[in-house]
Design a protein around this motif. Structure first.
Motif, mmCIF file in Angstrom:
data_model
loop_
_atom_site.group_PDB
_atom_site.id
_atom_site.type_symbol
_atom_site.label_atom_id
_atom_site.label_comp_id
_atom_site.label_asym_id
_atom_site.label_seq_id
_atom_site.Cartn_x
_atom_site.Cartn_y
_atom_site.Cartn_z
ATOM 1 N N HIS A 30 0.812 -1.215 0.000
ATOM 2 C CA HIS A 30 0.000 0.000 0.000
ATOM 3 C C HIS A 30 0.846 1.266 0.000
ATOM 4 C CE1 HIS A 30 -3.684 -2.210 0.421
ATOM 5 N NE2 HIS A 30 -3.305 -2.769 1.551
ATOM 6 N N LEU A 31 2.156 1.125 0.042
ATOM 7 C CA LEU A 31 3.053 2.278 0.095
ATOM 8 C C LEU A 31 3.567 2.645 -1.291
ATOM 9 C CD1 LEU A 31 5.162 1.344 3.227
ATOM 10 C CD2 LEU A 31 4.059 3.560 2.915
ATOM 11 N N PRO A 32 3.900 3.918 -1.518
ATOM 12 C CA PRO A 32 4.652 4.258 -2.736
ATOM 13 C C PRO A 32 5.934 3.432 -2.790
ATOM 14 C CG PRO A 32 3.885 6.239 -1.629
ATOM 15 C CD PRO A 32 3.604 5.101 -0.691
ATOM 16 N N GLY A 33 6.196 2.839 -3.928
ATOM 17 C CA GLY A 33 7.350 1.939 -4.037
ATOM 18 C C GLY A 33 6.977 0.491 -3.847
ATOM 19 N N GLY A 34 5.847 0.225 -3.193
ATOM 20 C CA GLY A 34 5.308 -1.117 -3.064
ATOM 21 C C GLY A 34 6.282 -2.130 -2.519
ATOM 22 N N LEU A 35 6.365 -3.261 -3.215
ATOM 23 C CA LEU A 35 7.170 -4.377 -2.743
ATOM 24 C C LEU A 35 8.672 -4.108 -2.799
ATOM 25 C CD1 LEU A 35 5.155 -7.335 -4.314
ATOM 26 C CD2 LEU A 35 5.229 -6.652 -1.919
ATOM 27 N N SER A 36 9.083 -3.006 -3.405
ATOM 28 C CA SER A 36 10.512 -2.654 -3.350
ATOM 29 C C SER A 36 10.929 -2.246 -1.951
ATOM 30 C CB SER A 36 10.819 -1.514 -4.331
ATOM 31 O OG SER A 36 10.071 -0.361 -3.987
ATOM 32 N N ASN A 37 9.933 -1.997 -1.081
ATOM 33 C CA ASN A 37 10.199 -1.727 0.337
ATOM 34 C C ASN A 37 11.144 -0.547 0.524
ATOM 35 O OD1 ASN A 37 9.756 -2.257 3.041
ATOM 36 N ND2 ASN A 37 11.500 -3.669 3.223
ATOM 37 N N THR A 38 10.962 0.479 -0.301
ATOM 38 C CA THR A 38 11.852 1.645 -0.239
ATOM 39 C C THR A 38 11.378 2.698 0.746
ATOM 40 O OG1 THR A 38 10.633 2.514 -2.132
ATOM 41 C CG2 THR A 38 12.716 1.403 -2.580
ATOM 42 N N SER A 39 10.098 2.655 1.109
ATOM 43 C CA SER A 39 9.557 3.682 1.992
ATOM 44 C C SER A 39 8.752 3.018 3.096
ATOM 45 C CB SER A 39 8.643 4.634 1.201
ATOM 46 O OG SER A 39 7.970 5.518 2.058
ATOM 47 N N HIS A 40 8.755 3.641 4.244
ATOM 48 C CA HIS A 40 7.955 3.150 5.366
ATOM 49 C C HIS A 40 6.956 4.206 5.816
ATOM 50 C CE1 HIS A 40 10.176 -0.678 6.402
ATOM 51 N NE2 HIS A 40 10.866 -0.162 5.395
ATOM 52 N N GLY A 41 6.693 5.189 4.958
ATOM 53 C CA GLY A 41 5.636 6.141 5.220
ATOM 54 C C GLY A 41 6.065 7.442 5.843
#
Length: 799
Positions: A463-474
């Motif tokens: 649900h985050l920008p970047g998705g499954l790349s796990n680049t952002s935590h909000g």
């Protein structure tokens, strides 16, 4: 000779029920796609699946340069390669007609004298194996001398600009200011100068729209089989069989009746199959070798083998009074048509005539033109000129609302057109135009929850920008909300003789009345085969309907484009079914009229395989009426006539019908990394009448997703110095996947257009218009940045 495998993958008998009537599966019901199961299980036969036991494989040698003189071509080494049956160049073409084109015949079958774009076809090879054909093509020696390239308006119209089509003579040449301009269309209405003096607020902007690819899943492919009568049978994935036939026949030197074309399975189109790709090449090789020839492009070739959406530069100026009423509009739209004309003249007409958007503006000056350049050829793509214009005029609406301190939706609603409004072309909108209501509905919809990645069950990075790349935590994520609305024409325009043909047969088989519908409509995924069966059930009162494969043995159905097929070919099926119904009733009157006076009634109905009165009294079964006879009728059907736009003022009744859609986009942007997540893309659209509600939903959601693609990721990159394509693959040209696609809630209105069959309105293109500017508006709201181009890239969002 073995018959080639050309199954359409379309079962013919559909029996879903329609509530409220005695004949199941009619219009208004969500009947299932007949090809749906086959497609999702991988059993559907596409054009690339066709096979012939003794067939050869064709391959195309393409230019590595965007603009170069062809000094010589040496095919000797390629011809000497074992397994090669033929090598063809321009000099081997069989007739003096060696060019083709949708509107202007400026495209050479094979390059001659010079090449004008990267990837232009230069030579053809036929061999007994596809790898042999490719290796042989690599042995063809071509001596090129590179020439200066034309890539934009400045280089195309400079005093020393090379002329890409020197000495051309066509029906557009008389009113363009430079030979490197394909077409020009002004729209002039009212007194813009005087209106501008009355404006309290004036805003302007320059906008850039990127080149988009149709990105259909099935690459270009077809099978050409030489026939014993000296003709050829062509099995092809296309959007318009008869247009292809019209262009192919002169090049082959054959009468049209000796070129028999059958539609094979089409893996998407979106405008990219309106122009020819391998059709002529396959036929030439088949006739030269006397063997069937199959050509299938790989994805790299496909990027060079079809036209793309026109990139555009758009300049707009709008004025408004303090109370929010639009005063005037000035605009200039420059479309890059690339090396050949394709459908650029029609795209210019659409962009110009729809360039003011769905708003009441009494004073308008818009100039729209398309260029010849050495960039890839551009032509039809879903939205067809109106997409580029909508991106710019909707950005302008947000600018004006901000300058006036008004809510952007209320500002739009204040200026929204409605039925009876006058377009900048002078045409009256004579059917429902619920622009304000569509905007109200998308704004009133509840917003999705914020920070959805923080759930009680644990964080979900999808649900985050970047998705499954796990680049952002909000940490740096900001939400933005944006709105847009657009207007799109339906059907061919500007005086084009737009018609469609249908053949319908009604007969009794094993004691049951069965209908057969035969058209040349290209089923490219839009669901026409479903709708045609629904119409036949509704009009003829039968359950069993067979849809024959589309081919040129029946009259033209026009192109599967311009949101026209349900309106036009559906209208033709309805019309011919009406003729069949009257013929059947006449048979019944002759057979049974002396036994029951009700047969003399003017109004008798066909329902559930029976002839009934309006009160429901059954007079006879259709099977008994028909007996051993069958009724078959073929006829053409036309919509209301249109007229060309005036060359200097753009005035004229140029369009058949208008469609409208509005979007609200909710996005979340990581302002530190420049990443965007489109959370929701709500749409409200008036469809006139939903003949198949499930199909309508799919069309709107599909169009919205393509608009998302051009908003945040899709662009064909062309080197500005060499005019070479830099990203001809799905590795580097990105399209939305299911992980990029947001929820797309829909609000579907059914406000009937009294001029259209069943009151329907073409739906497929309108949602592609407004989804892009709504997303851009939402990103602007989240970031505070101007964002005047598509697609938005991460570097546009961070310092």
């Amino acid at each position: 000779m073995t018959t080639p495998r050309t199954p359409t993958g379309v079962p013919t008998h559909l029996t879903q029920g329609r509530p409220g009537t005695t004949t199941p599966g009619g219009i208004g019901e969500s009947t299932l796609r007949p090809d749906g199961i086959l497609k999702v299980t991988g059993e559907f036969a596409y054009a690339s699946d066709m096979w012939h036991e003794d067939m050869l494989w064709g391959h195309t040698l393409r230019s590595p340069h965007a603009h170069a003189e062809l000094r010589s071509i040496d095919t000797a080494e390629a011809l000497a390669t074992p397994g090669v049956h033929a090598v063809l160049t321009y000099d081997d073409l069989p007739t003096a007609v060696r060019h083709y084109g949708l509107e202007i015949q400026d495209t050479p079958v094979l390059a001659h004298g010079r090449v004008r774009h990267h990837g232009e076809p230069v030579a053809l090879v036929a061999a007994d194996h596809p790898e042999t054909a490719r290796r042989a093509a690599a042995k063809i020696r071509v001596d090129y001398r590179e020439l200066p390239v034309v890539t934009d308006e400045a280089s195309a119209t400079a005093p020393d600009a090379p002329l890409l089509h020197e000495g051309r003579a066509d029906h557009h040449a008389g009113h363009v200011p430079h030979p490197n301009i394909v077409h020009r269309q002004p729209i002039v209405r009212g007194d813009v100068g005087e209106a501008a003096r009355r404006a309290d607020v004036v805003v302007s902007g320059e906008y850039h729209f990127g080149m988009q690819d149709q990105a259909f899943l099935g690459p270009e492919s077809g099978l050409a089989v030489p026939a014993e009568d000296g003709g050829v049978d062509l099995y092809i994935a296309t959007q318009w069989l008869h247009s292809d036939l019209r262009q192919i026949a002169p090049v082959l030197g054959l009468p049209e009746e000796k070129i028999r074309m059958t539609l094979s399975g089409v893996g998407g189109a979106f405008g990219g199959r309106e122009d020819l790709s391998m059709q002529i090449h396959g036929c030439l090789l088949a006739l030269r070798t006397g063997k069937p020839v199959k050509i299938v492009y790989n994805r790299f070739e496909s990027f060079f083998g079809h036209v793309h959406r026109h990139p555009a530069r758009l300049w707009y100026e709008h004025g408004a009074t303090r109370d929010g009423k639009l005063t005037h509009l000035r605009g200039r739209i420059v479309l890059d048509g690339g090396a050949y004309a394709s459908s650029s003249p029609a795209v210019v007409g659409n962009a110009a005539s729809l360039g003011a958007g769905p708003y009441v503006v009494d004073h308008v000056e818009i100039e729209t033109l398309a260029l010849y350049t050495n960039n890839p050829p551009c032509g039809a793509m879903r939205g067809f000129g109106a997409v580029q214009a909508c991106f710019a005029y909707e950005a302008q609406m947000d600018k004006l609302a901000a300058a006036l301190g008004m809510d952007p939706v209320e500002f739009r609603r204040l200026n929204a057109m409605e039925q009876g409004a006058v377009m900048p072309t002078g045409q009256v909108v004579d059917s429902p135009a619920p622009v304000a209501e569509l905007l109200r509905r998308v704004k009133a919809r509840p917003l999705p929850p914020e920070r959805q990645w923080e759930s009680s069950e644990g964080a979900d990075v999808r649900h985050l920008p970047g998705g499954l790349s796990n680049t952002s935590h909000g940490e740096g994520v900001v939400r933005g909300i944006g709105y847009a609305v657009g207007i799109k024409n339906v059907g061919f325009s500007e005086g084009f003789d737009d018609y469609s043909t249908a053949r319908v047969r009604l007969e009794s088989i094993a004691g049951e009345a069965v209908a057969t519908v035969h058209t040349a409509m290209a089923e490219v995924g839009q669901g026409g085969v479903t709708v045609h069966a629904q119409i036949a059930r509704t009009e003829l009162g039968v359950t069993q309907v067979t849809i024959n494969p589309a081919d040129t043995r029946v009259g033209s159905a026009g192109s599967t484009s311009a949101s026209r097929q349900t309106y036009m070919t559906g209208g033709a099926v309805k019309h011919v079914c009406g003729l069949v119904r009257e013929r059947v009733l006449d048979l019944g009157r002759v057979k049974f009229g002396t036994y029951h006076p009700a047969w003399a009634h003017a109004e008798l109905l066909l329902e559930d395989g029976k002839v009934v009165t309006e009160s429901g009294e059954v007079l006879a079964s259709l099977a008994d009426v028909l007996g051993d006879e069958s009724v078959e009728i073929e006829d053409e059907w036309r919509h209301r006539p249109t007229e060309p736009f005036h060359r200097r003022t753009g005035q004229g009744k140029g369009h058949v019908q208008y469609s409208f859609a509005a979007h609200r986009a909710v996005v979340e942007v990581d302002t530190e990394l420049g990443l965007v997540k489109v959370v929701e893309l709500a749409c409200a659209q008036d469809v006139g009448k939903a003949l198949n509600p499930l199909s309508v939903q799919g069309q709107i959601q599909g169009g919205s997703t393509q608009g998302l693609g051009i908003a945040v990721m899709e662009e064909i990159l062309v080197d500005p110095v060499t005019a070479k394509v830099r990203n001809p693959s799905f590795t580097d040209y990105l399209i939305p996947t299911i992980l990029d696609t947001p929820t797309i809630p829909l609000d579907i209105l059914e406000l009937a257009d009294d001029h259209a069959p069943y009151g329907l309105r073409g739906i497929g293109e309108a949602p592609t218009l407004s989804s892009t500017p709504a997303i851009l508006a939402a990103i602007r709201a989240a970031t505070g940045r101007a964002l005047d181009r598509t697609p938005v890239r991460p570097e546009h969002l961070v310092d």
